[in-house]
Every structure is written in C-alpha cells, then in structure tokens.
Enzyme design. Structure first.
Site, mmCIF file in Angstrom:
data_model
loop_
_atom_site.group_PDB
_atom_site.id
_atom_site.type_symbol
_atom_site.label_atom_id
_atom_site.label_comp_id
_atom_site.label_asym_id
_atom_site.label_seq_id
_atom_site.Cartn_x
_atom_site.Cartn_y
_atom_site.Cartn_z
ATOM 1 C CG ASP B 347 -0.267 -0.163 2.551
ATOM 2 O OD1 ASP B 347 0.910 -0.592 2.562
ATOM 3 O OD2 ASP B 347 -0.899 0.159 3.568
ATOM 4 C CG ASP B 383 6.490 6.704 9.786
ATOM 5 O OD1 ASP B 383 6.017 6.257 10.848
ATOM 6 O OD2 ASP B 383 6.655 6.017 8.754
ATOM 7 C CD GLU B 412 8.659 5.288 13.790
ATOM 8 O OE1 GLU B 412 7.938 4.370 14.167
ATOM 9 O OE2 GLU B 412 8.882 5.493 12.564
#
Lengths: 661, 661
Positions: B347, B383, B412
């Site tokens: 995805d 992220d 992160e």
C-alpha cells in the site's frame, strides 16, 4: 543540495588527532589501522576503502585497502608503512549496487516471490558495470555482459543460481559506480619515523670532560675513546651538550656562580663567541673535521650522535652584532638577557621570535639544523622548546623532515602538560616526560598508561630519563645504588626509548641544593673514574642487552600493568602484537627493604590457557622456571630489585611430530 | 609563516561535535559553558574570550564573555541563550602585554633589582594602550597616559606602587593589542530550542477512534472532546498519526491482512488518494478548518499538536500521477512498492530520494512542512527517518528552522545506534530510543547514562515511549497493571520528555504476535472505554503533575544513578544545577513481587552534610519523613512500585532570625 550525489556518512575516523590538525606517528615497518563509522539510510550493501599515499614528489599515486565491517557500522582496514616519511590517508565509501540487489533478490527468492522484474533490474546493473569494466579489462566486461544476458532469460532455478553466484557479485564489486562515492571530509597524515624515532638507548656526556684529567679540556678525540665504553653498556645514541664556542660575557663559574675565573670553561648553553656560533665547534674540542670523525667513529660502533639544539645566544654570539634585528632591545638600546624572575641568565640573550625580522631569523635557524644534518647528524635534542613559539617548531620540523625524513627531534619540554603534548603534536619525534619525578606505584602506573596508549601515544613518545645534568632526583640523592638500579630498570623497561646522563652508572648522587648536582659539569671540567667501585655498568649493559634481544621492549605501545599484591612492587608486561615476544617485569620501588608480592599473571593477556605449564626465563640471571596458573610469588631486594621474565610456551605436541601419522 | 602574528594555541574546545560539523543543542533559558585549552610558549599572561552571536539577519553583532582560567591551561566562560534559534560561537585569545610586564616587574622588584629600564618599557606599553583607548574613551586614554608619565619618572617606591596597581592593569587590559589575537580555527554552532524541545509529555491517539463508536469514523470534533481527558492526565503534546486521505489500492485490512473490506479504513500511513495528499485532510476526519480548530482548542488547553510526517505515498497519491519522476520505476514501467524482504508494503510507494528530480522533490516536501507550520503546527514526529537520506533531513530541518526556529522534530529512528545518533546530530530535536526494550537494571542504568550525558546528550534528546502503535513490549504483555505503572514511571522520571500511545493508561496489553497489538488501531476504527476498570489514569496524572512541579524533571541532563542494594530496584536522582530542586526516585522493576532495598543516598551529590537531618516528601503519596545520613530503606510493591522524594533541607538558623542581633 544539488552537489550531493550520494548519502553515505563517514564519521568517527580513527586515528585522527584534533580533527586532522596534526599527523599521527608510526615507525617504519609498522602499519596503520584505520577505522571509521560508515553507513547510510536503509539497507544497502556498502563498500569502503582506506586510500593512502606517501607524500613525496616521486610517489603520488593513491593506493587503496578494502575496509572490512566490524559490526555496528564500524569498518576497518590496515595498510603497511614501509618507508620513512609522511603519508596521507582518508576513507572513501560507496553503495555496492549489485551486491545490494543480490541481497534483496535472495530474500525475495527465499520468500517464493516472482522476481521477473527484479532480474531485469539486475541485468541492467550488470550492463552498466560491464561498461565501466570495458576500459579496464575486456574479459571482465564480457563476463558481466554474459551474466546480464542470462538474467534476461527470466526466472528459473538456473538463472536465479547464476544471479546469486558469489563470484559474480565479487566481480561486479570490482567496478563500482564511483560517481556515488563519499569521502571523509579531511585528508589525514601519518608521519613514519625510522626505527630510532621509537626505539633507542641514549647516553649523554660532556666531551670536554672526556680527557680523564680535570685540568685538561677534553677533545673529540678523547670522546672517541669513550665510544667502546658506551657501546659496551649497550647504548645506541650518544647525546652531546652544545659543542659550540662559549661566550665570555657574564660567563658562569663553578656551581653556577656569577663570575668565572679566567680558566673556567662556562656553560655550553651560552652559545657563541668570537670563534663562531651555532655552526661552529668550540676550538678546544677540536675542529669541525674532528667532530665529523667522531660521528663517523660512533657510526662504526652502531651509535648515532645527537646534538643539542639550544636556540639562544651568549652576548658574544656573532649574530648579536650581525643581526641586531633578531633580538629584543631594551629602551636604553641594550639587548635583553634571558630571565625568569627572580632567576637571571646573564650569559644568555633570547631571540625576538615573532618580531619584524622573524622571517630571516627562522630561515637562519633552519639553516643551523641543515648545517649539522649535512655533517651527518640526524638526531637533535632541543633545549627548552616550550620557551619558543610552538608555530616555529611546527614550521621548522616539517621543513626539515620534508627533505630529511630520518631526522629525529627530542623535545626537552619539562613544562605544563598541554604545552608538552602540543609540541609532540606539531612534530617532535620524542619528548622528555615527568617520569623523572614519578617514583611511586600509582603515579607510575597512571602516568605510563597515559603516555603509552592513544590518544597521547599517537603523537607523543616518552623518552624516559632517570637523571639529566639539570635534575638529580631526590630518590637518587637518598637511595644509593639500589635507587639507581630501580630507576634505570624502570626507564629501560617502561618505554622503548630511554636515556641517562653519564655518572648515573657510577651512582653519582651528590647534590648542591634542590635537584642540582654538586660541582656540576655544566660549569666545570670533570674527570670521571669509569671503573669506580659500586658502579652499575654491568646492570645497565644487561638492561640494554635485554632490550635489544626482546622485540617487545622496542615497541612503544606494548606496555600493560598487572596486579601485584604490594604497593611497593610494580608488575607489568611488554608484548609484541602477535605475541611472539612476551616479557613480564616485577620491580620493587623500595631501595631500602626487601619486598615480596604475589603477582597476578595475566594469562588471557598473554594468550596462555589456565591449565598449561609454561616456562619463564629470567633474563638478568638467565635462570629458568616452570610456572602454571595465574599467580606467582616474587621476592625482590635492594641489590636485585627487578626480575624480567620472558614467557615461553611449550608448543610442540605429538600430533605435530613428523612421523606421527 | 609570515601570516602568523602570534603564537597562542587554542585547542580542545568543548562542546564541539565532530570538529564543529554539527551544532550542539540547548533550550531557551539555558546557557552554554564553553571550555578550551589556551596557552603559548613561556609565561605571558593571556586573556581569552568566548565570542558569540545569534545567527539571524537582524542581530549579527558579536558579543564576548571573558574566559576564566581553571588551571592546567584550561579556560572557561558561560553565556546565556535567551532566544530560540541558532547561535555561532568561537574562542579568541591574546597576550595581555601590560599584565605580563606587571607580573615580571613584581618579581624583579621583589628580588630587589634595578628596574629603570623596565619602567621605560612599561611606559611605552601604556602609551600604545592609550592610543588604542583614545577612539573609544578619551578619559581612559588620559588615565593611561598619565600612568605612563609616572613610570617615566624612574624607580621609586611610589612609582613602583603605581605601576603595580591592580586598577591600572585592569584598565590596560580593556584595550588589548588585538593584532596579536588567535582565534579557534572553527566557528561552532549551538541550536537553542524552545522549552518544548526538551520538556514535554506526549499523548498519541487516533482521532478516527475518538467517536466512541467502533462503527463511526471519528472526527476532529470528536478529538476535541478528548482534550480535557488528555489535559487532566497532564499531557502537553498530542501527537496524531497521519490525518491525510488514505489510499485504496492494496489497502490493508484488520490485523494487517492483505485485503480490506469496503468499509475498512486502511492504514493512515498509506498517504494519499483522489481527495489529496500530504497537504490534505481525510474527509471523514473533517475539513482543514476543523483541523485548525482542533489545534486552536488544544492550545487553549495548553497542548501542542504534533503531526506525523511520513514521507511516502499510497499508489493513489496525486504525486504518483503528477510527478512520476519522483518515484522509482521498475523495468516494466510500474512504480516500485515499498518492501524490506520478505516484508512487503504493497500500500506504499517510496520516493526516489536521490534521483534526477531530487531538487523539485525535496522542495515539495519542504513545502509540506511549511504548509502545516503555517496552519499552526510546530511539532512533527517524523516516521522512519532512517529509511530516507540523512542529508535530506539536514537540509530540510535547517531550512525550516532558519525561518521557524520553534519547530520541533521528533525522529522515529528505531534503527542502528550510529544512524540514530547521526539523525540527532543533523538536526532532529528529539529521538525515539531503545528505552522501549530496556527493562532491567544494568541495561537501564547504562543506556540512560549514555543518553543523558555528553557527548550524546549534546545533540540527542531521548523521548522515552513505553509503547507505540507498533510496539507492545513483552513486559506489558506479561506484567499487567504493575508493569504499566513501572514503565510509565520510568519513562516519566528518567527523561524530561516522554510519551505514551493511548490505551497505555487502560493497561491494554493484548498482542497479536510478537510486539503487535491485537486488533491494532493502525488498521481499524476502535472505541475505547476511557473509564475502564483497572486504568491508571490517576497514576499517570500524578507523574505528569510531579514533572510539572519539579524543575529537575524538566531538564534533560539532570539524571544520576545511585546505589540500591537490589538488582530489581533502581535508585536515581534528578536535580537542577543550582540544587534548588532535588528529587530521588526508587523504583522496583519487578511487576510480580514486592522488593526491598537499602538505598545509598548520595549526600555529597545533593550537597547535604553527613550529619544533618533533612526532610523528604514523597510526591505520589504526599507523605513526609525526616532522613539523616547516607542510607535509607524502601519497600516497593507491584501496586506501588515507585517512590519519588523531594529533598528539602532545613536552612533557617537562629543567626538568620530578624531580631537575633
């Protein structure tokens, strides 16, 4: 942003002194192990190399050694340093695109995925690689193109096996896409000294005291006759205090008195008189030719001659008249004499180091070094470098070593720690140290560990002296011959380079006051009885013999301290990196009482199993013993305060016997 | 050589990260203490300053703080950092010629020497100083000239006293000869964050799960209603996973299944659909205006909103069609989806970060940050930054903070240590850490010490998370509510910045497999009963209250570990540098059994005498006690696994009483 073609990070390069501001030091025959953190985002397979070249006009080709990953993004490579001189090195890295592709392909194949498109990508990578290979080696290019053609056939067991073939990956990695290369932002330097830069035993004496008659000024010919004596004690460097004409103005007399009688010779450090300056020889020592013959004779005995470089002048130095612009003048027009109030050095004037005439001054002083270099001197012991500008030394040493890389400079930097270390960093080959004042266990362990391990040991090599003409330490004044044995053994076994000032072997310990010798040779002629009872010539000779016969003592960074259950007993080892020569030393620091201790033998440090019997040979006495396990007992006395054992494993087993099978 | 006007050495400057390659970090209101080794040959009196300026177009004036010598040639100065943004700093030094002259004069006068010529030298120095003073302050120039005239009178008790007057030396030192200045070869930087860059309590939740009904997609309006709940627990940052439209191609279903039903919402990290990309809001969450109102409401509660920045796209992202040049294409022309074989992220597609179109790509991504900055967002949780080029982050963060220095970036970077640290060095304000997996005593002590002390702490601030949507650690799966109390208390008291992912306060600990939550919110809508029995809301609120009320917890580098005689009990302190707030924490790491320990109270660390009774207040229970001496006993239970004591001395004595005299 547009200039960044890749995203590889190279950081944490070692060795690197002050962000590359200073070179690291090694000696000929050693190697340099370079490490770096090399990484990028994601999971690409990387390749890294150390690039290096010798910085000589002749050989400017870069060479490379592939770095190996050590884990945790740390990489390492080692290259050899076969030649005396300066090298540059840096680190480069790039992504290995084909190896990355192979690593991903393998994981996809293992997961049972369709790799049709992946094989086409791999084929494209191989074709690009082939294009880079073609100008280098056509056969490699053909092999790469053939492999690309196989990959284009699409997925099959055979094609996948061909793609994953380790030989193909290795071949492709030889032709990387160097447009993606990252380079460490600094080029670093390593200066490689000849072996004498690291290993040597120095003997200092005053040639003018070599006649054997306190009323006759010694000559270079007299000094020649001392060479067998010095050689027999095992020394390989003789260091002479200044040999130049000595000034008459404000000449110092016996025991540093302010006025000298007409026959008193003055301090050799008050350099320069009508007879000449730093490029002349004191007429009573002989001629320049006599000196050169002395250097030649010393060489025949395997001994290097080290000259004292004291860049200061007596008021009678020819420079003072010829180049008044090189000196500080007082408002009344006179030249300032040296002083460190309340101390005065009326027999010495200092240069104006940073004054308007500095350029001609610096070049003249460079010419002094080159004058003696051209007459065969390759070692200079530099007097009080910490009172002259540090940038001068950096400039001077670099210029000299660019032409004569075999020249060794010893820094007499008995000064503050940061200054001492900076002098080492800017180029001095070796340095005097605080060893002269370190006499007890904890301070010796701490200081010698600091001196002989990086970062300090990457630029500074401590030359350990138990005495100098300026320093007769308290322990030698108090402790008699046992103290001389202790201090000599410490200096000779803790560092690869040590030295002593003559008289030490005679246990001469009479002080004027403080740490000054009584009736110091600095101010008068002396006659020594080298056979004086109580001398420790044989002991010194044994120490130097042991150093010569055991490679571990010739390496500077081979020292480690180990536990001895006594605060008067020091226990340490010296070993070669490959373990072929390993020596243990136990030494009592007490010149007055016998000391016993349990020694904790560092079996794992020595590569010895817990349960093996090994032989130790005590190198002073020649006696051998069998030891086993991690503890040993030693008793040391003032007469025999040190034991030096070479560790010798029994390595032969029946299975190695020729006819075993 | 001719360019060297002086010979002062400046080295060993600290703080300095990788030779100045990266800025150090501080927060507004802190100061920067700079140290350096400063020395030259000889005995000259030196002066040194730290020079600094804020790097804004408005304020480019350099300011100076005089450095004080600490001994051993080490110098130090501290300057305040009152403003958010970037500062430059460096070190300069010069010889203080007149002070040097005074020092020598004093020793000569003490030695009873004739100082006639010296006084003339001093007068000349004062006249040169006066010439430098004249354009600055005429009255100072006059005083200096007058003093010079006195010195010219020649030796006398009065003249000598005038020369040695400390006020004269201080006055002359204000007008140094800056042509002799030495400057550190690098300009260094410190980036000063606003306080939230260092101190904050973060709460992460999915707005789409805020409706209270698992069948109704939550909205920003629903999320607004959660703000009082979050504020009452004491959090000051709410962090939202991506709020953008979610792709439909290859959308993930419940528990990360490969196909989603028509009503399944998909992963918020599959960013982009027909409705828009990184600058759009998911239509079912509301409008951009709704989001901005949410940010406004949060601000009214004293809460900052942190957005998730995941620079990746769903295959349906408008970028994919509009800018195919920003993506990796496979040989068959399709765009590559993300993968880390055998894992696949069908995805998601990744950018071609270093491809030919990188310039327009990087600028577009910068515009994404600025889009949200202009809508009131000042915190970004980034992220997986370690899967994108590190030079990109360096470029991006610097550009953003040059204009908006108040923007905070949390990395992160759950990745390898060197990569994690480099991301901090290139600009990330804070970083996730391995704390999430560190659960036992020795590993916590070692890791938190590394994180909170220089050199790591000079660039990296660890934001401690006991859980995230991706990580439900084993201890939380096994240990029930006591484990949540332990992990929450550790995170909240070991670092100045911590965060938790919602559900933690409900002790949600059911795993799918490994460390994945069962029925993870990443793939489905959830409805939470925030009043669920067994929740630890009050405990969390107490932790955050204690953090708010005790300054020591708001400082990052205030941690020190102390001895507790149990391998299950951690004992540590947090203290402000001035000692006005000092807290001790004892914490049991055992969620199953009660643990007792003797605590070794670090009296000297806390500035407490051995023989003084002091008060401690336990901040969770409110109870107080009197302690004395260096040991205390504690019993901790699974229900009450932590004790937090504020140390309060009794400082008043009769002699301070108003009417005492």
């Amino acid at each position: 942003m547009s200039a960044r073609t890749g995203s590889i990070i190279i950081e944490g390069v070692s060795p690197e002194i002050d962000a590359g501001r200073h070179p690291v030091k090694r000696v000929v025959g050693e190697s340099l192990t370079v490490e770096a953190d090399v990484f990028k985002e994601g999971h690409d397979v990387l390749a890294a190399v150390v690039r290096y070249r010798q910085l000589t006009p002749q050989s400017t080709e870069w060479q490379e050694r592939a770095m190996k990953p050590l884990g945790n993004d740390r990489w390492q490579a080692t290259f050899a340093l076969p030649r005396n001189g300066r090298y540059a090195y840096t680190v480069e890295a790039w992504p290995d695109l084909f190896a990355t592709w192979v690593s991903e392909l393998k994981r996809k194949v293992d997961a049972g995925r369709d790799v049709h498109s992946e094989l086409l990508e791999g084929a494209a990578l191989l074709e690009q690689t082939a294009a880079r290979a073609r100008p280098v080696l056509a056969s490699d290019a053909q092999r790469l193109e053939a492999a690309a053609a196989v990959l284009k056939q699409g997925p099959s067991v055979e094609v996948t096996a061909a793609a994953l073939d380790a030989g193909l990956t290795a071949l492709a990695s030889r032709y990387p896409d160097r447009t993606l290369v990252a380079r460490h932002e600094r080029e670093l330097e390593v200066f490689v000294d000849r072996e004498r830069g690291q290993y040597g035993s120095w003997y200092e004496f005053f040639p003018r005291s070599a006649s054997g008659d306190p009323h006759r000024h010694g000559t270079f010919a007299d000094a020649e006759r001392m060479l067998p004596y010095i050689r027999d004690m095992g020394f390989d460097v003789v260091y002479l205090p200044p040999i130049h004409p000595i000034g008459r103005t404000a000449r110092k007399g016996k025991n540093n008195s302010l006025s000298a009688g007409p026959e008193e010779p003055g301090s050799p450090w008050a350099i320069g008189a009508a007879e000449g300056g730093h490029k002349a020889v004191h007429p009573r020592l002989g001629t320049l030719e006599d000196f050169q013959r002395f250097v030649q004779r010393a060489a025949e005995h395997g001994i290097d001659v080290a000259l004292d470089i004291a860049f200061q002048c007596s008021p009678d130095h020819p420079y003072v008249k010829e180049h008044p612009e090189w000196f500080h003048h007082r408002p009344d027009g006179t030249i300032k004499t040296a002083e460190n109030p309340p101390k005065r050095y009326e027999d010495i004037v200092n240069f104006d180091w940073l004054g308007p005439a500095r350029e001609s001054l610096w070049h003249e002083l460079e010419s002094v070094i080159l004058f003696w270099v051209e007459r065969g001197v390759r070692i200079f012991r530099v007097d009080n470098p910490h009172t002259k500008p540090i940038p001068f030394w950096e400039w001077l040493i670099r210029r000299v070593q660019d032409v004569f890389p075999d020249v060794v400079f010893l820094s007499e930097a008995f000064t503050r720690p940061k200054v001492m270390k900076r002098l080492a960093k800017v180029g001095f080959t070796q340095s005097y140290t605080y060893f002269t004042w370190r006499v007890f266990k904890q301070e010796l362990e701490e200081y010698l560990t600091e001196l002989t391990t990086p970062p300090v040991a990457d630029s500074m090599r401590g030359n350990l002296w138990p005495n100098t003409p300026d320093i007769l330490p308290e322990l030698l004044q108090r402790g008699g011959p046992p103290a001389f044995r202790i201090r000599g053994a410490l200096a000779a076994t803790l560092s690869s380079v040590w030295g002593m000032y003559s008289g030490f072997e005679l246990c001469e310990g009479r002080a004027l006051k403080g740490e000054e010798y009584l009736d110091s040779e600095k101010y008068e002629l002396k006659a020594w009885d080298w056979d004086r009872p109580g001398n420790i010539r044989d002991f010194i000779a044994s120490l130097n013999r042991i150093r010569r016969e055991n490679r571990a003592f010739q390496l500077y960074k081979s020292l480690a301290f180990h536990r001895a259950d006594s605060d008067r007993v020091l226990f340490y080892s010296r070993r070669t990196p490959d373990g072929t020569n390993q020596v243990l030393v136990a030494l009592s620091l007490d010149p007055y009482e016998a000391q016993e201790a349990v020694l904790h033998v560092p079996l794992s440090h020595l590569g010895l199993p817990q349960d093996e019997t090994y032989q130790v040979q005590e190198l002073l006495s020649g006696g051998s013993a069998l030891w086993r396990g991690g503890s040993a007992h030693v008793k040391l006395t003032p007469e025999r305060p040190v034991a030096i054992w070479r560790v010798e494993r029994f390595l032969r087993r029946e299975s190695g016997f020729d006819y075993y099978d």
